[in-house]
Motif scaffolding. Structure first.
Motif, PDB file in Angstrom:
ATOM      1  N   UNK A  25       0.887  -1.232  -0.024  1.00 38.75           N
ATOM      2  CA  UNK A  25       0.019   0.127   0.063  1.00 38.75           C
ATOM      3  C   UNK A  25       1.046   1.384  -0.076  1.00 38.75           C
ATOM      4  N   UNK A  26       0.360   2.446  -0.551  1.00 40.08           N
ATOM      5  CA  UNK A  26       1.244   3.489  -0.740  1.00 40.08           C
ATOM      6  C   UNK A  26       1.646   4.007   0.697  1.00 40.08           C
ATOM      7  N   UNK A  27       0.561   3.783   1.726  1.00 43.94           N
ATOM      8  CA  UNK A  27       1.347   4.275   3.138  1.00 43.94           C
ATOM      9  C   UNK A  27       1.592   3.170   4.009  1.00 43.94           C
ATOM     10  N   UNK A  28       2.269   2.139   3.462  1.00 45.20           N
ATOM     11  CA  UNK A  28       2.495   0.965   4.088  1.00 45.20           C
ATOM     12  C   UNK A  28       3.854   1.207   5.217  1.00 45.20           C
ATOM     13  N   UNK A  29       3.881   0.379   6.328  1.00 43.93           N
ATOM     14  CA  UNK A  29       5.131   0.689   7.157  1.00 43.93           C
ATOM     15  C   UNK A  29       5.787  -0.639   7.320  1.00 43.93           C
TER      16      UNK A  29
ATOM     17  N   UNK B 176      10.052   2.435   8.692  1.00 39.22           N
ATOM     18  CA  UNK B 176      10.297   2.795   7.390  1.00 39.22           C
ATOM     19  C   UNK B 176       8.747   3.303   6.913  1.00 39.22           C
ATOM     20  N   UNK B 177       8.603   4.388   6.556  1.00 41.82           N
ATOM     21  CA  UNK B 177       7.000   4.897   6.349  1.00 41.82           C
ATOM     22  C   UNK B 177       6.788   5.142   4.762  1.00 41.82           C
ATOM     23  N   UNK B 178       5.974   4.517   4.152  1.00 43.87           N
ATOM     24  CA  UNK B 178       5.562   4.529   2.771  1.00 43.87           C
ATOM     25  C   UNK B 178       6.377   3.760   1.756  1.00 43.87           C
ATOM     26  N   UNK B 179       5.375   3.355   0.790  1.00 45.24           N
ATOM     27  CA  UNK B 179       6.060   2.454  -0.133  1.00 45.24           C
ATOM     28  C   UNK B 179       7.251   2.812  -0.843  1.00 45.24           C
ATOM     29  N   UNK B 180       7.506   4.038  -1.131  1.00 44.75           N
ATOM     30  CA  UNK B 180       8.851   4.405  -1.549  1.00 44.75           C
ATOM     31  C   UNK B 180       9.992   4.283  -0.674  1.00 44.75           C
TER      32      UNK B 180
ATOM     33  N   UNK C 221      19.335  -1.756  16.637  1.00 47.39           N
ATOM     34  CA  UNK C 221      20.091  -0.147  16.878  1.00 47.39           C
ATOM     35  C   UNK C 221      20.968  -0.325  15.418  1.00 47.39           C
ATOM     36  N   UNK C 222      20.751  -0.898  14.412  1.00 47.15           N
ATOM     37  CA  UNK C 222      21.406  -0.805  13.270  1.00 47.15           C
ATOM     38  C   UNK C 222      21.170   0.556  12.467  1.00 47.15           C
ATOM     39  N   UNK C 223      22.102   0.756  11.485  1.00 48.11           N
ATOM     40  CA  UNK C 223      21.620   1.829  10.521  1.00 48.11           C
ATOM     41  C   UNK C 223      20.281   1.639   9.753  1.00 48.11           C
TER      42      UNK C 223
ATOM     43  N   UNK D  24      -3.198  -5.514  -0.278  1.00 47.98           N
ATOM     44  CA  UNK D  24      -1.998  -5.062  -0.221  1.00 47.98           C
ATOM     45  C   UNK D  24      -1.287  -5.007   1.162  1.00 47.98           C
ATOM     46  N   UNK D  25       0.090  -5.072   1.328  1.00 45.54           N
ATOM     47  CA  UNK D  25       0.696  -5.108   2.364  1.00 45.54           C
ATOM     48  C   UNK D  25       0.754  -3.885   2.996  1.00 45.54           C
ATOM     49  N   UNK D  26       0.067  -3.587   4.384  1.00 44.41           N
ATOM     50  CA  UNK D  26      -0.018  -2.378   4.839  1.00 44.41           C
ATOM     51  C   UNK D  26       0.884  -2.229   6.042  1.00 44.41           C
ATOM     52  N   UNK D  27       1.625  -3.240   6.779  1.00 47.19           N
ATOM     53  CA  UNK D  27       2.607  -3.052   7.613  1.00 47.19           C
ATOM     54  C   UNK D  27       3.190  -4.486   7.695  1.00 47.19           C
ATOM     55  N   UNK D  28       4.640  -4.298   8.197  1.00 50.85           N
ATOM     56  CA  UNK D  28       5.373  -5.571   8.408  1.00 50.85           C
ATOM     57  C   UNK D  28       6.241  -5.161   9.526  1.00 50.85           C
TER      58      UNK D  28
END
Length: 150
Positions: free
Chosen positions: A33-37, A50-54, A43-45, A118-122
């Protein structure tokens, strides 16, 4: 007549992991989904939400690729997948060669939320200590301690 892809949550996640394993970027992108997370632990880089498909595709997943040797991209294998409603738990292995030459061999688990196909969160769970050592050049594991004799 072209059939529409299944919106069943388990099928969506299996299709996504299979697309990652096969390098099918179009299907990977179309899975979110466009607004997926995507929440990555530790505590890695890479550790954050992560917010949003892009951001997930370009910055997180795309950024991970640069941590591997040109011919060492991880081979991803789905090993288990369980679903209950819109929640899907998927387990996969990822084996490759890091840019620093170290072997990457990790077992990963993701709790996926799927809505309307659509995947909305992982929320991913993995051995972040192994990620740090193998991909970011942290200290090698110490030799295991000698067994205790009673």
């Amino acid at each position: 007549m072209t059939s529409m892809p299944s919106t069943d949550p388990r099928t969506v996640v299996v299709r996504y992991v299979t697309a990652v394993a096969e390098g099918d970027l179009a299907t990977v992108v179309a899975s979110f989904a466009e607004d997926a997370t995507w929440t990555y632990p530790g505590d890695l880089p890479l550790s954050r939400v992560w917010r949003g498909r892009s951001a997930i595709i370009d910055d997180f997943l795309g950024g991970v690729g640069s941590l591997f040797a040109p011919d060492g991209a991880p081979q991803v294998t789905l090993t288990n997948c369980l679903a209950d409603g819109d929640q899907v738990v998927a387990e996969w292995t990822a084996v490759g060669t890091a840019a620093n030459g170290r072997r990457y061999d990790n077992l990963c688990l993701g709790i996926f939320t799927v809505r309307d196909g659509l995947i909305t969160a992982v929320r991913e769970y993995t051995d972040t200590q192994h990620v740090e050592r193998s991909l970011f050049g942290g200290a090698e594991s110490p030799e295991p301690a000698a067994p205790v004799s009673w």
